[in-house]
Write a protein that holds these residues in place. Structure first.
Motif, short mmCIF file in Angstrom:
data_model
loop_
_atom_site.label_atom_id
_atom_site.label_comp_id
_atom_site.label_asym_id
_atom_site.label_seq_id
_atom_site.Cartn_x
_atom_site.Cartn_y
_atom_site.Cartn_z
N PHE A 97 4.77 1.10 9.22
CA PHE A 97 3.88 0.98 9.32
C PHE A 97 3.28 -0.08 8.39
N ALA A 98 4.52 -0.83 7.84
CA ALA A 98 4.23 -1.70 7.33
C ALA A 98 4.58 -3.33 8.41
N MET A 99 5.12 -3.03 9.10
CA MET A 99 5.46 -4.07 10.14
C MET A 99 4.43 -4.30 10.80
N ILE A 100 3.71 -2.69 11.68
CA ILE A 100 2.70 -2.64 12.11
C ILE A 100 1.22 -3.86 11.07
N SER A 101 1.14 -3.13 10.27
CA SER A 101 -0.04 -3.97 9.37
C SER A 101 0.47 -6.05 9.25
N GLN A 102 1.61 -6.04 8.76
CA GLN A 102 1.66 -7.53 8.21
C GLN A 102 1.39 -7.81 7.11
N THR A 103 1.02 -7.54 6.13
CA THR A 103 0.23 -7.76 5.05
C THR A 103 1.24 -7.20 4.02
N VAL A 104 1.67 -8.07 2.71
CA VAL A 104 2.93 -8.10 2.19
C VAL A 104 2.45 -6.86 1.08
N PHE A 105 1.31 -7.30 0.41
CA PHE A 105 0.92 -5.01 0.35
C PHE A 105 1.29 -4.08 1.31
N ALA A 106 1.31 -4.03 2.30
CA ALA A 106 2.55 -3.53 2.96
C ALA A 106 3.64 -3.04 2.75
N LEU A 107 4.26 -4.33 3.02
CA LEU A 107 5.65 -4.48 2.57
C LEU A 107 5.99 -3.82 1.25
N VAL A 108 5.25 -4.20 -0.33
CA VAL A 108 5.37 -3.81 -1.29
C VAL A 108 5.49 -2.47 -1.15
N VAL A 109 4.19 -1.58 -1.17
CA VAL A 109 3.98 0.05 -0.82
C VAL A 109 5.50 0.33 0.17
N ALA A 110 5.93 -0.20 1.04
CA ALA A 110 6.68 0.46 1.93
C ALA A 110 8.10 0.60 1.06
N VAL A 111 8.45 -0.23 0.09
CA VAL A 111 9.65 -1.14 -0.44
C VAL A 111 9.70 -0.32 -1.65
N GLY A 112 8.41 -0.05 -2.71
CA GLY A 112 8.03 0.95 -4.29
C GLY A 112 8.46 2.16 -3.45
N SER A 113 7.50 2.86 -2.24
CA SER A 113 8.32 4.18 -1.74
C SER A 113 9.47 4.45 -1.45
N ALA A 114 10.41 3.46 -0.74
CA ALA A 114 11.73 3.16 -0.41
C ALA A 114 12.34 3.78 -2.34
N ALA A 115 12.23 2.38 -3.05
CA ALA A 115 13.08 3.14 -3.97
C ALA A 115 12.52 4.36 -5.02
N TYR A 116 11.55 4.97 -4.95
CA TYR A 116 10.75 6.13 -5.60
C TYR A 116 12.72 7.04 -4.90
#
Length: 147
Positions: A97-116
């Protein structure tokens, strides 16, 4: 799953989805990224969503029939290699999803979700090891053969 936990998790997903849509709206008019990751992102997201669905299906079959309420070690799919393959594929879907949207916010959500989800995977693996003597030591928490 307790209702409060289900509502909290659902609320987090809803908030993240709404926020990502809003960020996409805010980014209208900005220059397009140099590399378009839409199609690879759709593929990554599809693999993540399909893997997540499949492993949740395997989990749902653990208690099929309703008679047995005890805990069991999940089998099949990547459960032979990791304690929480559904989390692994959920992380893959978030990065798609972060690759699709290519926004910093989507990348932060992906990284945060991965950490959780990595923390939850580690705790789940420790729980399986403490609850079941026969839990295989070779089964990692989240990433096959690594961690």
């Amino acid at each position: 799953m307790p209702l409060g936990t289900a509502l909290l998790i659902s609320s987090c997903y809803l908030f993240s989805g709404v926020a990502m849509i809003y960020v996409q709206h805010l980014s209208r008019g900005l220059p397009e990224p140099a590399v378009d990751l839409l199609y690879p992102g759709v593929l990554v997201f599809a693999v993540g969503a399909a893997g997540n669905f499949y492993h949740h299906l395997l989990l749902s079959r653990l208690r099929a029939g309703g008679g047995d309420k005890g805990y069991k070690i999940p089998r099949g799919g990547l459960f032979e290699l990791v304690a929480c393959p559904h989390y692994l594929f959920e992380i893959v879907a978030f990065f798609g999803f972060a690759m699709i949207s290519q926004t910093v916010f989507a990348l932060v959500v992906a990284v945060g979700s991965a950490a959780y989800l990595a923390g939850r995977s580690s705790a789940t693996r420790k729980w399986y090891a403490s609850k079941f003597e026969e839990f295989p030591a070779r089964v990692k928490a989240l990433v096959p053969y690594v961690w």
